[in-house]
Motif scaffolding. Structure first.
Motif, PDB file in Angstrom:
ATOM      1  N   PHE A   1       0.807  -1.213  -0.066  1.00  0.00           N
ATOM      2  CA  PHE A   1       0.203  -0.061   0.035  1.00  0.00           C
ATOM      3  C   PHE A   1       0.948   1.327  -0.032  1.00  0.00           C
ATOM      4  O   PHE A   1       0.472   2.214  -0.713  1.00  0.00           O
ATOM      5  N   VAL A   2       1.996   1.215   0.585  1.00  0.00           N
ATOM      6  CA  VAL A   2       2.865   2.408   0.619  1.00  0.00           C
ATOM      7  C   VAL A   2       3.626   2.469  -0.831  1.00  0.00           C
ATOM      8  O   VAL A   2       3.520   3.592  -1.109  1.00  0.00           O
ATOM      9  N   MET A   3       3.825   1.419  -1.222  1.00  0.00           N
ATOM     10  CA  MET A   3       4.368   1.616  -2.761  1.00  0.00           C
ATOM     11  C   MET A   3       3.401   1.875  -3.794  1.00  0.00           C
ATOM     12  O   MET A   3       3.582   2.695  -4.665  1.00  0.00           O
ATOM     13  N   ALA A   4       2.088   1.626  -3.549  1.00  0.00           N
ATOM     14  CA  ALA A   4       1.017   2.189  -4.363  1.00  0.00           C
ATOM     15  C   ALA A   4       0.921   3.682  -4.202  1.00  0.00           C
ATOM     16  O   ALA A   4       1.013   4.275  -5.260  1.00  0.00           O
ATOM     17  N   LEU A   5       1.057   4.069  -3.058  1.00  0.00           N
ATOM     18  CA  LEU A   5       1.181   5.622  -2.962  1.00  0.00           C
ATOM     19  C   LEU A   5       2.338   6.338  -3.475  1.00  0.00           C
ATOM     20  O   LEU A   5       2.295   7.421  -4.245  1.00  0.00           O
ATOM     21  N   VAL A   6       3.449   5.606  -3.258  1.00  0.00           N
ATOM     22  CA  VAL A   6       4.589   6.129  -4.035  1.00  0.00           C
ATOM     23  C   VAL A   6       4.672   5.999  -5.663  1.00  0.00           C
ATOM     24  O   VAL A   6       4.978   7.132  -6.278  1.00  0.00           O
ATOM     25  N   PHE A   7       4.054   4.930  -6.029  1.00  0.00           N
ATOM     26  CA  PHE A   7       4.018   4.976  -7.560  1.00  0.00           C
ATOM     27  C   PHE A   7       2.998   5.998  -8.100  1.00  0.00           C
ATOM     28  O   PHE A   7       3.204   6.439  -9.337  1.00  0.00           O
ATOM     29  N   GLY A   8       1.814   6.102  -7.021  1.00  0.00           N
ATOM     30  CA  GLY A   8       0.699   6.629  -7.902  1.00  0.00           C
ATOM     31  C   GLY A   8       1.044   8.414  -7.777  1.00  0.00           C
ATOM     32  O   GLY A   8       0.974   9.060  -8.646  1.00  0.00           O
ATOM     33  N   TRP A   9       1.850   8.723  -6.743  1.00  0.00           N
ATOM     34  CA  TRP A   9       2.238  10.357  -6.593  1.00  0.00           C
ATOM     35  C   TRP A   9       3.615  10.643  -7.241  1.00  0.00           C
ATOM     36  O   TRP A   9       3.564  11.731  -7.805  1.00  0.00           O
ATOM     37  N   ALA A  10       4.485   9.740  -6.893  1.00  0.00           N
ATOM     38  CA  ALA A  10       5.936  10.124  -7.386  1.00  0.00           C
ATOM     39  C   ALA A  10       6.192   9.643  -8.846  1.00  0.00           C
ATOM     40  O   ALA A  10       7.263   9.889  -9.036  1.00  0.00           O
ATOM     41  N   GLY A  11       5.454   8.388  -9.037  1.00  0.00           N
ATOM     42  CA  GLY A  11       6.006   7.633 -10.231  1.00  0.00           C
ATOM     43  C   GLY A  11       5.968   8.422 -11.661  1.00  0.00           C
ATOM     44  O   GLY A  11       6.521   8.017 -12.502  1.00  0.00           O
ATOM     45  N   ARG A  12       5.174   9.524 -11.683  1.00  0.00           N
ATOM     46  CA  ARG A  12       5.094  10.223 -12.751  1.00  0.00           C
ATOM     47  C   ARG A  12       6.391  10.726 -13.365  1.00  0.00           C
ATOM     48  O   ARG A  12       6.721  11.313 -14.423  1.00  0.00           O
ATOM     49  N   TRP A  13       7.222  11.053 -12.211  1.00  0.00           N
ATOM     50  CA  TRP A  13       8.304  11.776 -12.374  1.00  0.00           C
ATOM     51  C   TRP A  13       9.690  10.789 -12.633  1.00  0.00           C
ATOM     52  O   TRP A  13      10.905  10.972 -12.719  1.00  0.00           O
ATOM     53  N   MET A  14       9.210   9.387 -12.682  1.00  0.00           N
ATOM     54  CA  MET A  14      10.216   8.585 -12.997  1.00  0.00           C
ATOM     55  C   MET A  14      10.725   8.501 -14.528  1.00  0.00           C
ATOM     56  O   MET A  14       9.661   8.646 -15.279  1.00  0.00           O
TER      57      MET A  14
END
Length: 801
Positions: free
Chosen positions: A41-54
């Motif tokens: 669930f933590v990774m889901a938040l990371v990917f959902g919010w910060a992933g677009r800048w990867m």
């Protein structure tokens, strides 16, 4: 199995014995298990919010997270046998809800599949969806789903398991509808959510009934209450609700039709959800509850019947398909039917067979789905009637397809050969009905061999069409995952002893607590009837493949029969219910507020009046009433005058002002009876209400003259009758002796328990905190709805301008 024998199905020898001597799992207090489950669930938040800048190249490392989880779960291999290892984390202990995780053989199997195949899907998706605008969302949904599945299979508490169960439905909804610009994708996601979500609600009822009868929601503790559960009057209802939940999630007939529709999802989703994890959640639930609810006629016979129908029906349907994903969808439904069928038999052999077949199916079916994605990605087609000769340009993929198809066919020396042999051994041990069940299993496996061969081999043999000559081998991120899965299917077949005792034996102990001896998996069992049936399956399957080629003509034939399909029948029933609801709504809900109010008042008058004049002895003791003071009489008279003005006024503004006077009069009464805080609250609300009414009514048309005499007489009579009923009710309440236990409890404990001196505030915030939270949530949702409508109106006006 004893229950199945009672239905003329007998097993010899009789292996199923009482589950009474259950050991208590070993407890560990380490925190990593909770971290491992919730990290998704933590990774889901990371990917959902910060992933677009990867950067696009960074996504290829996304699989490191599930890989780390896979390695962590591997460390439990030495200790997951027998009763397993328990991790306890209090959550809401007051109502029996805790995050209790139990790692035994069955949980270990699913945890390794979820994290291991999940890692391959993460790596695979980094190239398959490379450059997609919403790739970060995809990984967020995928991480959320993985965490939900891990929580589901590890939970020992049924209520927390239900929470994760519903989270899998929600996250799968987002994954199936990931291509949200496609109407078909949106429709498929809605159907999947409706079926699996509805089944989840049914499961919730079954869980509550089990907790009520067993006195606990812990599966370990319920193992000690099997006699209470099975002998109770609610046992049949428990089975009904649990079966609906499991059948809906695992696509059992007639609730199977959502799964083929879910193939609108991207191929990595189909691989992960619909072959290895989500669709097996129902199978997991049935296997987990077998020691608790099994060994009864209704349990065993229902599962055998539903599983047999599902596996045969879906296998036949696979013969009429030409789309690779559609063929795999129906073959997956058939395989899930086989698993339910084996759990229903309930013998030592059948539960060993399902323990092996879950892993067998995950390996070859996930490989075939990934191969389908590669073929579609490189050629732009999944039509098996058009695909041929791709081995010339996709050789590693062709090798993976051949190995996966051989395992699917049960061809020696693959792992699928062992799985198929165990199925036949289980059905042959059933007396009387054994040959019938074996025949159904053989025919189903023949059809599944055809389906696996058409998907895994046919696209790669023959002459390569000119349109595919420019196809090239893609990145290893695409073809290594299916090749690895296919090779594992061959490796476990060649060396079954490596996982026989260390892994499969532990799984078997979880679903068959009375397990005797070792599984004894080996490739060669000698010349016997099981080997003969395997040979018949393989030869017949290849003959069928040679005689029956995939054809659009067969699809058209099947379409003519779709009118009688379960999906069409359920859709017809739903549409009929919708039409009835529309007619019913149009009769009772046609837009007049006064009509709605009249219906409500008539209902209350009827119910309360009937109760008063048939079952209540009216009492009236004037001594209980205090004398009416001059000031109280003036205030009541003022209220009567104001009410008269509200009813007979021809001006909206006058009516609103008169209503305000009524409210202020109540404030004066509150003040007179020593409740200044309540008076101030009433004063504030009335003032705000009057102001809002004036603002809203200012731009409305002229006040309507309601001059229908019969209607006015009717409304007056209804109002008078309702007022009389309320007056009688108030008088009756006054006659009752006052019980101050509740108020005394709040007064005595407000400061001690909640550290608050204002008792009313403490009741609202602490003692009734959940109610207050619900009210705040409703207001928040309403505010968001209003904001959305205002924003939509503003955007619409801007677009028009």
């Amino acid at each position: 199995m004893e229950a199945l024998n009672a239905f003329t199905l007998e097993v010899t020898p009789r292996y199923f014995i009482s589950f009474a001597p259950i050991l208590t799992p070993r407890f560990r207090s380490e925190k990593p298990m909770l971290t491992a489950v919730l990290s998704g669930f933590v990774m889901a938040l990371v990917f959902g919010w910060a992933g677009r800048w990867m950067r696009s190249t960074a996504w290829m490392f996304s699989g490191l997270f599930p890989t780390a989880l896979f390695i962590y779960f591997l460390t439990f291999l030495p200790v997951a046998g027998g009763d397993g290892v328990m991790f306890q984390y209090p959550w809401v202990p007051s109502i029996g809800v805790n995050l209790d995780f139990r790692m035994d053989g069955l949980a270990l199997l699913f945890s390794l599949m979820i994290s291991g195949i999940g890692a391959l899907v993460f790596f695979y998706s980094s190239y398959y969806l490379k450059g997609h605008a919403h790739l970060h969302r995809f990984y967020g949904y995928l991480s959320m789903f993985m965490a939900s599945m891990l929580g589901l299979v590890l939970s020992d508490n049924l209520l927390s398991m239900f929470v994760f169960w519903e989270l899998t439905s929600i996250s799968s909804f987002f994954l199936i509808g990931f291509n949200n610009n496609d109407p078909a994708s949106r429709k498929s996601s809605m159907i999947a959510l409706a079926i699996t979500g509805g089944g989840g609600l049914m499961l919730m009822v079954g869980i509550l009934l089990m907790g009520y009868l067993g006195g606990s929601f812990s599966i370990v503790e319920l193992l000690h209450q099997t006699d209470v559960l099975r002998s109770g009057a609610l046992y049949g209802w428990i089975l009904f609700f649990v079966f609906i939940g499991a059948f809906s999630k695992s696509a059992q007939f007639p609730l199977h039709f959502w799964l083929p529709g879910a193939m609108k999802a991207p191929t990595p989703v189909s691989t992960y959800l619909h072959s290895a994890t989500m669709v097996k959640a129902g199978v997991y639930l049935l296997a987990r509850l077998t020691p608790v609810l099994g060994d009864e006629v209704s349990w065993n016979v229902t599962l055998v019947a539903v599983g047999a129908v599902t596996m045969a029906y879906a296998a036949i349907h696979a013969l009429f398909r030409t789309d690779m994903k559609s063929i795999l969808a129906y073959s997956t439904i058939s395989a899930l039917g086989i698993m339910v069928f084996l759990i229903g038999i309930g013998s030592r052999e059948s539960l060993l067979a399902v323990s092996v077949f879950i892993l067998v199916h995950a390996l070859y079916k996930a490989a075939l789905f990934l191969i389908t994605g590669i073929v579609d990605h490189e050629t732009g087609s999944r039509d098996v009637t058009q695909l041929a000769g791709l081995r010339r340009v996709l050789l590693p993929v062709a090798v993976a397809g051949l190995l996966a198809a051989l395992s699917n066919a049960g061809f020696p020396p693959t792992f699928g050969f062992l799985g198929k042999d165990l199925i036949y051994e289980a059905t042959l041990h059933v007396k009387d009905w054994g040959w019938l069940l074996t025949t159904v299993a053989v025919v189903t496996n023949i059809f599944l061999l055809w389906a696996g061969w058409v998907v895994g081999v046919k696209p790669f043999i023959g002459k390569l069409p000119e349109s595919f000559e420019k196809v090239h081998l893609p990145s290893p991120l695409l073809w290594v995952p299916p090749l690895l899965l296919a090779v594992l299917g061959l490796f476990f077949g060649l060396f079954p002893g490596l996982i026989s005792e260390a892994f499969v034996g532990k799984i078997h102990q979880s679903v068959y607590v009375a397990s005797l001896g070792k599984p004894g998996l080996k490739l060669w069992h000698g010349l016997n009837i099981v080997l003969l049936l395997s040979a018949v399956t393989v030869v017949s399957g290849f003959v069928l493949y040679a005689l029956m080629k995939p054809s659009k003509r067969w699809e058209r034939v099947l379409k003519k029969l779709e009118y009688f399909a379960p999906q069409q029948i359920i859709t017809f029933l739903w549409q009929s219910f919708e039409k009835f609801s529309n007619k019913y709504t149009n009769i009772l809900q046609y837009g007049l507020l006064r009509f709605y109010l009249m219906i409500i008042l008539l209902f209350l008058i009827t119910m309360l009046g009937y109760k008063f004049f048939t079952g209540v002895e009216l009492r009236f003791d004037p001594r209980l009433f205090t004398d009416v003071s001059f000031y109280e009489g003036v205030i009541v008279a003022l209220m009567f005058i104001s009410i008269f003005l509200v009813v007979f006024s021809r001006s909206r503004l006058h009516a609103v002002v008169a209503m305000g006077v009524v409210g202020y009069s109540l404030c004066l009464l509150f003040m007179d009876f020593g409740a200044p805080d309540l008076a101030m609250t009433q004063f504030t609300i009335d003032t705000l209400t009057v102001v809002l009414f004036v603002l809203v009514l200012y731009n409305l048309p002229k006040y309507l003259n309601y001059s229908n005499p019969p209607a006015r007489i009717r409304d007056s009579l209804i109002g008078a009758a309702f007022g009389l009923i309320i007056t009688l009710l108030a008088l009756e309440v006054i006659q009752e002796p006052l019980n101050r236990e509740t108020s005394k409890f709040y007064a005595d404990n407000a400061y001690l328990l909640a550290k608050g001196k204002n008792v009313v505030n403490v009741i609202l915030v602490d003692f009734r905190g959940i109610d207050t939270l619900g009210e705040i949530t409703v207001l928040t949702v309403a505010a968001l709805g209003v904001f959305s409508l205002i924003r939509l109106q503003i955007v619409t006006k801007k677009n028009k301008s």
